[in-house]
Design a protein around this motif. Structure first.
Motif, PDB file in Angstrom:
ATOM      1  N   GLU A  86      40.484 -16.372 -27.624  1.00 44.86           N
ATOM      2  CA  GLU A  86      40.189 -16.881 -28.958  1.00 44.86           C
ATOM      3  C   GLU A  86      40.697 -15.884 -29.982  1.00 44.86           C
ATOM      4  O   GLU A  86      40.634 -14.670 -29.765  1.00 44.86           O
ATOM      5  CB  GLU A  86      38.677 -17.071 -29.110  1.00 44.86           C
ATOM      6  CG  GLU A  86      38.286 -17.795 -30.375  1.00 44.86           C
ATOM      7  CD  GLU A  86      36.811 -18.173 -30.381  1.00 44.86           C
ATOM      8  OE1 GLU A  86      36.112 -17.745 -31.319  1.00 44.86           O
ATOM      9  OE2 GLU A  86      36.386 -18.885 -29.461  1.00 44.86           O
ATOM     10  N   ILE A  87      41.185 -16.395 -31.094  1.00 43.07           N
ATOM     11  CA  ILE A  87      41.617 -15.524 -32.182  1.00 43.07           C
ATOM     12  C   ILE A  87      40.394 -14.765 -32.685  1.00 43.07           C
ATOM     13  O   ILE A  87      39.360 -15.364 -32.980  1.00 43.07           O
ATOM     14  CB  ILE A  87      42.263 -16.348 -33.306  1.00 43.07           C
ATOM     15  CG1 ILE A  87      43.514 -17.066 -32.784  1.00 43.07           C
ATOM     16  CG2 ILE A  87      42.605 -15.457 -34.490  1.00 43.07           C
ATOM     17  CD1 ILE A  87      44.126 -18.053 -33.760  1.00 43.07           C
ATOM     18  N   ASP A  88      40.498 -13.436 -32.768  1.00 41.35           N
ATOM     19  CA  ASP A  88      39.344 -12.638 -33.183  1.00 41.35           C
ATOM     20  C   ASP A  88      39.156 -12.671 -34.700  1.00 41.35           C
ATOM     21  O   ASP A  88      39.920 -13.313 -35.422  1.00 41.35           O
ATOM     22  CB  ASP A  88      39.432 -11.209 -32.630  1.00 41.35           C
ATOM     23  CG  ASP A  88      40.494 -10.338 -33.298  1.00 41.35           C
ATOM     24  OD1 ASP A  88      41.055 -10.715 -34.357  1.00 41.35           O
ATOM     25  OD2 ASP A  88      40.781  -9.253 -32.745  1.00 41.35           O
ATOM     26  N   GLY A  89      38.144 -11.975 -35.186  1.00 39.03           N
ATOM     27  CA  GLY A  89      37.803 -11.969 -36.606  1.00 39.03           C
ATOM     28  C   GLY A  89      38.887 -11.411 -37.509  1.00 39.03           C
ATOM     29  O   GLY A  89      38.915 -11.696 -38.703  1.00 39.03           O
ATOM     30  N   GLN A  90      39.789 -10.607 -36.950  1.00 35.98           N
ATOM     31  CA  GLN A  90      40.896 -10.054 -37.730  1.00 35.98           C
ATOM     32  C   GLN A  90      42.178 -10.866 -37.550  1.00 35.98           C
ATOM     33  O   GLN A  90      43.251 -10.442 -37.962  1.00 35.98           O
ATOM     34  CB  GLN A  90      41.157  -8.597 -37.329  1.00 35.98           C
ATOM     35  CG  GLN A  90      40.137  -7.615 -37.863  1.00 35.98           C
ATOM     36  CD  GLN A  90      38.819  -7.700 -37.104  1.00 35.98           C
ATOM     37  OE1 GLN A  90      38.800  -7.783 -35.877  1.00 35.98           O
ATOM     38  NE2 GLN A  90      37.722  -7.708 -37.831  1.00 35.98           N
ATOM     39  N   GLY A  91      42.068 -12.023 -36.872  1.00 34.58           N
ATOM     40  CA  GLY A  91      43.224 -12.897 -36.707  1.00 34.58           C
ATOM     41  C   GLY A  91      44.163 -12.492 -35.592  1.00 34.58           C
ATOM     42  O   GLY A  91      45.331 -12.861 -35.601  1.00 34.58           O
TER      43      GLY A  91
ATOM     44  N   ARG B  75      47.352  -6.103 -28.952  1.00 33.36           N
ATOM     45  CA  ARG B  75      46.934  -7.207 -29.818  1.00 33.36           C
ATOM     46  C   ARG B  75      48.041  -7.592 -30.781  1.00 33.36           C
ATOM     47  O   ARG B  75      48.767  -6.744 -31.284  1.00 33.36           O
ATOM     48  CB  ARG B  75      45.679  -6.805 -30.599  1.00 33.36           C
ATOM     49  CG  ARG B  75      44.490  -6.533 -29.687  1.00 33.36           C
ATOM     50  CD  ARG B  75      43.327  -5.999 -30.458  1.00 33.36           C
ATOM     51  NE  ARG B  75      43.714  -4.769 -31.150  1.00 33.36           N
ATOM     52  CZ  ARG B  75      42.859  -3.905 -31.666  1.00 33.36           C
ATOM     53  NH1 ARG B  75      41.564  -4.126 -31.588  1.00 33.36           N
ATOM     54  NH2 ARG B  75      43.290  -2.820 -32.282  1.00 33.36           N
ATOM     55  N   LEU B  76      48.131  -8.896 -31.016  1.00 30.23           N
ATOM     56  CA  LEU B  76      49.114  -9.462 -31.917  1.00 30.23           C
ATOM     57  C   LEU B  76      48.374 -10.162 -33.041  1.00 30.23           C
ATOM     58  O   LEU B  76      47.534 -11.034 -32.788  1.00 30.23           O
ATOM     59  CB  LEU B  76      49.985 -10.473 -31.165  1.00 30.23           C
ATOM     60  CG  LEU B  76      50.998 -11.253 -31.993  1.00 30.23           C
ATOM     61  CD1 LEU B  76      52.151 -10.337 -32.420  1.00 30.23           C
ATOM     62  CD2 LEU B  76      51.529 -12.428 -31.189  1.00 30.23           C
TER      63      LEU B  76
ATOM     64  N   ALA C 154      43.672 -23.517 -36.836  1.00 28.99           N
ATOM     65  CA  ALA C 154      42.258 -23.873 -36.990  1.00 28.99           C
ATOM     66  C   ALA C 154      42.103 -25.326 -37.421  1.00 28.99           C
ATOM     67  O   ALA C 154      41.247 -26.042 -36.897  1.00 28.99           O
ATOM     68  CB  ALA C 154      41.590 -22.937 -37.996  1.00 28.99           C
ATOM     69  N   ASP C 155      42.937 -25.774 -38.349  1.00 31.23           N
ATOM     70  CA  ASP C 155      42.852 -27.150 -38.844  1.00 31.23           C
ATOM     71  C   ASP C 155      43.203 -28.178 -37.775  1.00 31.23           C
ATOM     72  O   ASP C 155      42.573 -29.224 -37.681  1.00 31.23           O
ATOM     73  CB  ASP C 155      43.790 -27.358 -40.041  1.00 31.23           C
ATOM     74  CG  ASP C 155      43.310 -26.637 -41.288  1.00 31.23           C
ATOM     75  OD1 ASP C 155      42.148 -26.185 -41.311  1.00 31.23           O
ATOM     76  OD2 ASP C 155      44.109 -26.528 -42.241  1.00 31.23           O
ATOM     77  N   GLU C 156      44.224 -27.875 -36.980  1.00 26.97           N
ATOM     78  CA  GLU C 156      44.725 -28.858 -36.018  1.00 26.97           C
ATOM     79  C   GLU C 156      44.122 -28.732 -34.620  1.00 26.97           C
ATOM     80  O   GLU C 156      44.001 -29.734 -33.918  1.00 26.97           O
ATOM     81  CB  GLU C 156      46.251 -28.765 -35.922  1.00 26.97           C
ATOM     82  CG  GLU C 156      46.949 -29.147 -37.226  1.00 26.97           C
ATOM     83  CD  GLU C 156      48.465 -29.032 -37.144  1.00 26.97           C
ATOM     84  OE1 GLU C 156      49.021 -29.194 -36.041  1.00 26.97           O
ATOM     85  OE2 GLU C 156      49.085 -28.778 -38.190  1.00 26.97           O
ATOM     86  N   TYR C 157      43.778 -27.492 -34.202  1.00 27.55           N
ATOM     87  CA  TYR C 157      43.398 -27.281 -32.804  1.00 27.55           C
ATOM     88  C   TYR C 157      42.162 -26.421 -32.578  1.00 27.55           C
ATOM     89  O   TYR C 157      41.636 -26.407 -31.468  1.00 27.55           O
ATOM     90  CB  TYR C 157      44.554 -26.622 -32.038  1.00 27.55           C
ATOM     91  CG  TYR C 157      45.818 -27.428 -32.007  1.00 27.55           C
ATOM     92  CD1 TYR C 157      45.952 -28.511 -31.144  1.00 27.55           C
ATOM     93  CD2 TYR C 157      46.896 -27.106 -32.832  1.00 27.55           C
ATOM     94  CE1 TYR C 157      47.126 -29.251 -31.089  1.00 27.55           C
ATOM     95  CE2 TYR C 157      48.077 -27.839 -32.789  1.00 27.55           C
ATOM     96  CZ  TYR C 157      48.180 -28.908 -31.912  1.00 27.55           C
ATOM     97  OH  TYR C 157      49.341 -29.622 -31.864  1.00 27.55           O
ATOM     98  N   GLY C 158      41.761 -25.634 -33.524  1.00 31.21           N
ATOM     99  CA  GLY C 158      40.690 -24.675 -33.298  1.00 31.21           C
ATOM    100  C   GLY C 158      41.259 -23.283 -33.074  1.00 31.21           C
ATOM    101  O   GLY C 158      42.451 -23.049 -33.277  1.00 31.21           O
ATOM    102  N   LYS C 159      40.415 -22.344 -32.631  1.00 35.12           N
ATOM    103  CA  LYS C 159      40.817 -20.941 -32.493  1.00 35.12           C
ATOM    104  C   LYS C 159      41.206 -20.539 -31.077  1.00 35.12           C
ATOM    105  O   LYS C 159      41.643 -19.430 -30.845  1.00 35.12           O
ATOM    106  CB  LYS C 159      39.674 -20.033 -32.937  1.00 35.12           C
ATOM    107  CG  LYS C 159      39.375 -20.060 -34.410  1.00 35.12           C
ATOM    108  CD  LYS C 159      38.190 -19.172 -34.689  1.00 35.12           C
ATOM    109  CE  LYS C 159      38.322 -18.483 -36.008  1.00 35.12           C
ATOM    110  NZ  LYS C 159      37.249 -17.510 -36.212  1.00 35.12           N
ATOM    111  N   GLU C 160      41.010 -21.423 -30.117  1.00 36.88           N
ATOM    112  CA  GLU C 160      41.302 -21.066 -28.730  1.00 36.88           C
ATOM    113  C   GLU C 160      42.773 -21.254 -28.409  1.00 36.88           C
ATOM    114  O   GLU C 160      43.367 -22.282 -28.744  1.00 36.88           O
ATOM    115  CB  GLU C 160      40.461 -21.907 -27.772  1.00 36.88           C
ATOM    116  CG  GLU C 160      38.989 -21.583 -27.832  1.00 36.88           C
ATOM    117  CD  GLU C 160      38.192 -22.391 -26.826  1.00 36.88           C
ATOM    118  OE1 GLU C 160      38.781 -22.879 -25.836  1.00 36.88           O
ATOM    119  OE2 GLU C 160      36.986 -22.526 -27.034  1.00 36.88           O
ATOM    120  N   LEU C 161      43.346 -20.238 -27.750  1.00 34.97           N
ATOM    121  CA  LEU C 161      44.752 -20.251 -27.373  1.00 34.97           C
ATOM    122  C   LEU C 161      44.892 -19.890 -25.901  1.00 34.97           C
ATOM    123  O   LEU C 161      43.994 -19.284 -25.314  1.00 34.97           O
ATOM    124  CB  LEU C 161      45.535 -19.229 -28.199  1.00 34.97           C
ATOM    125  CG  LEU C 161      45.559 -19.422 -29.708  1.00 34.97           C
ATOM    126  CD1 LEU C 161      46.191 -18.217 -30.387  1.00 34.97           C
ATOM    127  CD2 LEU C 161      46.322 -20.678 -30.054  1.00 34.97           C
ATOM    128  N   ALA C 162      46.022 -20.239 -25.337  1.00 35.04           N
ATOM    129  CA  ALA C 162      46.381 -19.799 -23.992  1.00 35.04           C
ATOM    130  C   ALA C 162      47.714 -19.068 -24.096  1.00 35.04           C
ATOM    131  O   ALA C 162      48.667 -19.574 -24.691  1.00 35.04           O
ATOM    132  CB  ALA C 162      46.497 -20.988 -23.051  1.00 35.04           C
TER     133      ALA C 162
END
Length: 143
Positions: free
Chosen positions: A82-87, A15-16, A27-35
């Motif tokens: 998705e970015i988890d609760g700890q970022g 994890r990173l 979050a402001d520009e795109y949300g929490k989902e990443l690839a």
């Protein structure tokens, strides 16, 4: 726009932790989902909407061999998360192995995505890049 570099650590579970200012910007520009996927030189991390836009361009590559190669490497190695609760986000073991990441890494802002390099490779790339930087920088149309 993502810019700057951050020296980080990938934990023993792969994890990173994304720095807080970047998480807020994402979050402001795109949300929490990443690839997370394989790039030509390093691992690349895209906001999901940017990744999907790029993926939609792949079928338009006229050269079949190039199209298939990009499908296999860019799409075939992609993991959406998705970015988890700890970022944090997970960096798949296969990608970590392919780019010899280890635990000491650098996350680099690259306009609309991030690059993830091993610290040693990032240092070597910067050293080598210095020899061509003035020429590349001159390509900018800056007044």
């Amino acid at each position: 726009m993502f810019a700057g570099s951050n020296r980080l650590t990938i934990d023993d579970k792969g994890r990173l932790a994304i720095p807080a200012r970047l998480r807020a910007q994402l979050a402001d520009e795109y949300g929490k989902e990443l690839a997370v996927t394989l790039g030509p030189e390093c691992i690349e991390i895209y906001p999901a909407p940017v990744f999907r836009t790029m993926a939609q361009q792949i079928p338009k590559i006229a050269d079949r061999a190039k199209r298939v190669l990009v499908q296999r490497l860019f799409l075939g190695n992609a993991v959406e998360s998705e970015i988890d609760g700890q970022g944090r986000i997970g960096v798949p073991p296969l990608l970590r192995d392919m780019k010899a990441l280890g635990t000491d890494v650098v996350l680099v802002g690259a306009y609309d995505h991030f690059e993830l390099w091993s610290y040693a490779q990032w240092q070597a790339n910067n050293t080598e890049g210095q020899t061509h930087y003035a020429d590349a920088f001159a390509a900018l149309a800056v007044p």
